[in-house]
Design a protein around this motif. Structure first.
Motif, PDB file in Angstrom:
ATOM      1  N   ASN A  77       0.805  -1.218   0.000  1.00 58.71           N
ATOM      2  CA  ASN A  77       0.000   0.000   0.000  1.00 58.71           C
ATOM      3  C   ASN A  77       0.843   1.275   0.000  1.00 58.71           C
ATOM      4  N   PRO A  78       1.698   1.470  -1.032  1.00 56.79           N
ATOM      5  CA  PRO A  78       2.631   2.612  -1.031  1.00 56.79           C
ATOM      6  C   PRO A  78       1.932   3.979  -1.033  1.00 56.79           C
ATOM      7  N   SER A  79       0.702   4.049  -1.538  1.00 56.25           N
ATOM      8  CA  SER A  79       0.030   5.349  -1.546  1.00 56.25           C
ATOM      9  C   SER A  79      -0.705   5.611  -0.240  1.00 56.25           C
ATOM     10  N   GLY A  80      -0.621   4.680   0.702  1.00 51.37           N
ATOM     11  CA  GLY A  80      -1.241   4.880   2.003  1.00 51.37           C
ATOM     12  C   GLY A  80      -2.741   5.059   1.944  1.00 51.37           C
ATOM     13  N   ILE A  81      -3.414   4.168   1.221  1.00 49.75           N
ATOM     14  CA  ILE A  81      -4.871   4.274   1.098  1.00 49.75           C
ATOM     15  C   ILE A  81      -5.526   3.471   2.226  1.00 49.75           C
ATOM     16  N   ASP A  82      -6.227   4.178   3.129  1.00 49.93           N
ATOM     17  CA  ASP A  82      -6.851   3.500   4.268  1.00 49.93           C
ATOM     18  C   ASP A  82      -8.364   3.438   4.145  1.00 49.93           C
ATOM     19  N   ASN A  83      -8.936   4.317   3.344  1.00 47.98           N
ATOM     20  CA  ASN A  83     -10.391   4.329   3.234  1.00 47.98           C
ATOM     21  C   ASN A  83     -10.793   4.903   1.878  1.00 47.98           C
ATOM     22  N   LEU A  84     -12.100   4.935   1.630  1.00 49.64           N
ATOM     23  CA  LEU A  84     -12.594   5.368   0.318  1.00 49.64           C
ATOM     24  C   LEU A  84     -12.214   6.812   0.008  1.00 49.64           C
ATOM     25  N   SER A  85     -12.218   7.677   1.030  1.00 55.20           N
ATOM     26  CA  SER A  85     -11.974   9.094   0.724  1.00 55.20           C
ATOM     27  C   SER A  85     -10.528   9.323   0.274  1.00 55.20           C
ATOM     28  N   ASP A  86      -9.611   8.427   0.668  1.00 53.90           N
ATOM     29  CA  ASP A  86      -8.232   8.560   0.196  1.00 53.90           C
ATOM     30  C   ASP A  86      -8.131   8.377  -1.325  1.00 53.90           C
ATOM     31  N   LEU A  87      -9.127   7.710  -1.917  1.00 53.88           N
ATOM     32  CA  LEU A  87      -9.077   7.454  -3.360  1.00 53.88           C
ATOM     33  C   LEU A  87      -9.141   8.751  -4.168  1.00 53.88           C
ATOM     34  N   ALA A  88      -9.746   9.788  -3.567  1.00 51.44           N
ATOM     35  CA  ALA A  88      -9.928  11.043  -4.305  1.00 51.44           C
ATOM     36  C   ALA A  88      -8.602  11.753  -4.551  1.00 51.44           C
ATOM     37  N   THR A  89      -7.569  11.419  -3.749  1.00 50.87           N
ATOM     38  CA  THR A  89      -6.312  12.172  -3.853  1.00 50.87           C
ATOM     39  C   THR A  89      -5.106  11.265  -4.099  1.00 50.87           C
ATOM     40  N   ALA A  90      -5.366   9.994  -4.422  1.00 51.13           N
ATOM     41  CA  ALA A  90      -4.253   9.041  -4.457  1.00 51.13           C
ATOM     42  C   ALA A  90      -3.604   8.894  -5.823  1.00 51.13           C
ATOM     43  N   GLY A  91      -4.034   9.674  -6.812  1.00 56.74           N
ATOM     44  CA  GLY A  91      -3.480   9.481  -8.153  1.00 56.74           C
ATOM     45  C   GLY A  91      -4.514   8.811  -9.029  1.00 56.74           C
ATOM     46  N   VAL A  92      -4.026   8.032 -10.008  1.00 61.75           N
ATOM     47  CA  VAL A  92      -4.963   7.419 -10.950  1.00 61.75           C
ATOM     48  C   VAL A  92      -5.601   6.175 -10.323  1.00 61.75           C
ATOM     49  N   ILE A  93      -6.938   6.145 -10.340  1.00 64.39           N
ATOM     50  CA  ILE A  93      -7.700   5.038  -9.781  1.00 64.39           C
ATOM     51  C   ILE A  93      -8.329   4.264 -10.941  1.00 64.39           C
ATOM     52  N   SER A  94      -8.256   2.960 -10.865  1.00 65.80           N
ATOM     53  CA  SER A  94      -8.800   2.125 -11.928  1.00 65.80           C
ATOM     54  C   SER A  94     -10.199   1.634 -11.536  1.00 65.80           C
ATOM     55  N   LEU A  95     -11.183   1.982 -12.363  1.00 66.58           N
ATOM     56  CA  LEU A  95     -12.555   1.523 -12.132  1.00 66.58           C
ATOM     57  C   LEU A  95     -13.054   0.867 -13.407  1.00 66.58           C
ATOM     58  N   CYS A  96     -14.070   0.017 -13.272  1.00 67.03           N
ATOM     59  CA  CYS A  96     -14.659  -0.590 -14.464  1.00 67.03           C
ATOM     60  C   CYS A  96     -15.474   0.459 -15.227  1.00 67.03           C
ATOM     61  N   GLY A  97     -15.709   0.211 -16.507  1.00 69.09           N
ATOM     62  CA  GLY A  97     -16.559   1.075 -17.310  1.00 69.09           C
ATOM     63  C   GLY A  97     -17.903   1.280 -16.644  1.00 69.09           C
ATOM     64  N   GLU A  98     -18.541   2.419 -16.922  1.00 70.66           N
ATOM     65  CA  GLU A  98     -19.736   2.788 -16.163  1.00 70.66           C
ATOM     66  C   GLU A  98     -20.890   1.807 -16.334  1.00 70.66           C
ATOM     67  N   GLU A  99     -20.950   1.104 -17.481  1.00 66.88           N
ATOM     68  CA  GLU A  99     -22.032   0.144 -17.692  1.00 66.88           C
ATOM     69  C   GLU A  99     -21.642  -1.264 -17.253  1.00 66.88           C
ATOM     70  N   VAL A 100     -20.353  -1.472 -17.037  1.00 64.54           N
ATOM     71  CA  VAL A 100     -19.881  -2.770 -16.571  1.00 64.54           C
ATOM     72  C   VAL A 100     -20.321  -2.902 -15.112  1.00 64.54           C
ATOM     73  N   PRO A 101     -20.841  -4.070 -14.699  1.00 62.09           N
ATOM     74  CA  PRO A 101     -21.369  -4.183 -13.335  1.00 62.09           C
ATOM     75  C   PRO A 101     -20.421  -3.660 -12.255  1.00 62.09           C
ATOM     76  N   CYS A 102     -19.139  -4.058 -12.319  1.00 59.17           N
ATOM     77  CA  CYS A 102     -18.233  -3.610 -11.252  1.00 59.17           C
ATOM     78  C   CYS A 102     -18.075  -2.093 -11.254  1.00 59.17           C
ATOM     79  N   GLY A 103     -18.249  -1.453 -12.436  1.00 62.01           N
ATOM     80  CA  GLY A 103     -18.194   0.006 -12.492  1.00 62.01           C
ATOM     81  C   GLY A 103     -19.417   0.624 -11.847  1.00 62.01           C
ATOM     82  N   ARG A 104     -20.569  -0.012 -12.084  1.00 56.65           N
ATOM     83  CA  ARG A 104     -21.802   0.509 -11.504  1.00 56.65           C
ATOM     84  C   ARG A 104     -21.795   0.336  -9.978  1.00 56.65           C
TER      85      ARG A 104
END
Lengths: 251, 272
Positions: free
Chosen positions: B138-165
């Motif tokens: 965990n080099p970016s020190g991500i402890d919770n969801l709000s850390d995702l907003a400032t951690a750099g590039v986050i990988s999510l599924c496409g918006e219609e792909v279930p995991c993205g939704r």
């Protein structure tokens, strides 16, 4: 004759299929969405940059391959042409292993200059140049090799320096091939998908080029995907027309 | 004229090489379990090949379930088409041949039932939850969801792909907004995970089962239960199936105790 007709039909059918699904009245609406413009703008900028890189770095290489007296030329040529046969996704994985933050080169670039190639538009240009440059090199190399070198010898015997000979004699004579190679490379760069999405990711406005946008839109907005496909189709046609002297007018 | 000859020669070389590449690659996942053949009692009457279009997150577990199934039914072949549920749904609506469809969400299954291409009623066979994965340590020190907003590039599924939704629902519940300029979209959960394991993404939101099978390539950061969502997996047989007896038997096997035990071993939750 029958076989040839079938072959032509094979190429025409997908085009007709695409065109008959276009909702022409909604086309302008789909294309004026900010997402479509972002993808188009990014595609044009990145593919043009990749083409410039291909010309700048590909021309000396093509010259060396055609004329240079270098050992292992066959090996070098195979290496340069490898991206033409390599599946682009594999090219993307290879680029990642060389230039990701965890790789020696990518790590050094980031530590020393703060440059990150992955997830950047520069990464898109790199991926596109990787797959497109061989098309330029092979075209220009062929032209240089096929050129009658007596013109250059004549110029040299009249006192022109090597650079002058290249600029005033060689370049004008192979200019049509340079243009053709550049257009081929540009078209290949414009359509690049696999290496781009693997190496540079799929970020709106930064690395999401037209082909990536088409793929993503297929699930959410099919008319949007078709509209974007039409843009790529038109661009391809423009490329063909610009190369007509070379391919279409052959007698 | 030598220009053209060279060009033609290279084109031929290219085509030849491409043909070899294509010829060597195996396009379909074939499963033919023979090692468990001893358990195949009594010998079944089923014959034929079924194509199962299944969500990427089912890749490993369905491959094993198919091994069980073909061991019990030696004359049956199961071929897989793994991709995002939304891609598969688009393919099926466009007429791609398939006998069984297993989706990672109900929305894409509903798309197919609405289109009238599913025979009978789909059944829920598994559930899943989502988790944040980061690089090992965990080099970016991500402890919770709000850390995702400032951690750099986050990988999510496409918006219609279930995991993205599902990821969008979680982020909304948690009140976290990640700028789209920092989101790279994977075309299925496999690609989304690969952006962390192979690429330079700081983190991704994927299924618990994916995090588990990625092993020590990732570090999992749990999503709090109060904002997590439950992914439900429905399975159905296609109206157009020409081997619907085999397809129904496969679906029944997934829902059987034996199939459910495999799902549970891979970390899937069983439907209540």
């Amino acid at each position: 004759m029958a076989a040839a007709t079938l072959t032509v039909a094979f190429f025409v059918a997908p085009l007709v299929g695409l065109l008959q699904r276009v909702d022409w009245s909604g086309l302008s609406g789909e294309l004026s969405s900010p997402q479509a413009w972002d993808a188009l703008r990014l595609s044009l900028i990145c593919s043009a940059s990749a083409t410039v890189l291909a010309i700048l770095f590909g021309t000396p290489l093509a010259w060396l391959l055609a004329r240079g007296d270098l050992p292992g030329r066959a090996v070098i040529r195979s290496l340069v042409l490898l991206p033409m046969v390599l599946p682009p996704v594999v090219g993307g994985v290879a680029l990642l292993s060389a230039f990701s933050l965890r790789s020696p080169i990518g790590g050094w670039l980031n530590d020393t200059f703060g440059i990150q190639l992955t997830f950047s538009s520069a990464g898109v240009v790199m991926a596109e140049a990787f797959v497109a440059m061989p098309f330029f090199v092979i075209t220009v190399e062929g032209a240089l090799r096929g050129m009658d070198s007596r013109f250059e010898e004549a110029a040299a015997s009249l006192g022109a320096g090597r650079l002058t000979v290249f600029r005033r004699v060689t370049l004008p004579m192979v200019a049509p091939s340079v243009v053709a190679g550049a257009v081929l490379a540009w078209a290949r760069a414009l359509g690049e998908f696999g290496a781009t999405i693997t190496f540079a990711g799929n970020i709106a406005g930064r690395t999401r080029t037209l082909p990536l946008a088409v793929y993503l839109a297929l699930e959410t907005n099919q008319q949007g995907a078709i509209a974007l496909s039409i843009v790529l189709l038109v661009v391809s046609l423009v490329v063909l027309v610009s190369l007509r002297d070379r391919w279409l007018m052959r007698t | 004229m030598r220009t053209k000859q060279t060009l033609i020669r290279w084109t031929l070389v290219t085509v030849a090489a491409l043909t070899m590449l294509v010829g060597c690659s195996d396009s379909a996942d074939k499963t033919s379990g023979s090692d468990d053949a001893a358990r195949a009692t009594p010998r079944s009457e089923l014959k034929g090949t079924v194509v199962v279009s299944a969500a990427t997150s089912l890749t490993e577990v369905f491959t094993e379930i198919a091994d069980q199934f073909t061991a019990a039914n030696p004359d049956v072949d199961v071929e897989f088409n793994f991709d995002s549920s939304s891609t598969l749904a688009t393919q099926i609506i466009e007429g791609a041949p398939a006998d069984v469809y297993a989706s990672a969400d109900e929305a894409n299954m509903t798309k197919l039932t609405d289109a009238g291409v599913i025979a009978g009623k789909p059944a829920i066979f598994a559930e899943n939850e989502l988790v944040i994965v980061t690089k090992p340590g965990n080099p970016s020190g991500i402890d919770n969801l709000s850390d995702l907003a400032t951690a750099g590039v986050i990988s999510l599924c496409g918006e219609e792909v279930p995991c993205g939704r599902y990821a969008a629902q979680i982020l909304e519940k948690a009140g976290v907004a990640i700028s789209e300029a920092n989101v790279t979209r994977g075309q299925n959960v496999g690609a989304t995970l690969a952006a962390v394991t192979e690429g330079d993404a700081a983190a991704a939101i994927v299924y618990v089962t994916d995090a588990r099978s990625a092993g020590d390539q990732v570090e999992a950061v749990p999503v709090p239960a109060e904002v997590n969502v439950t992914a439900t997996y429905p399975i159905g047989v296609l109206e157009s199936s020409e081997a619907s007896d085999v397809a129904e038997a496969f679906m029944a096997h997934v829902l059987s105790d034996e199939g459910q035990a495999v799902l549970s071993r891979y970390g899937f939750l069983l439907p209540r």
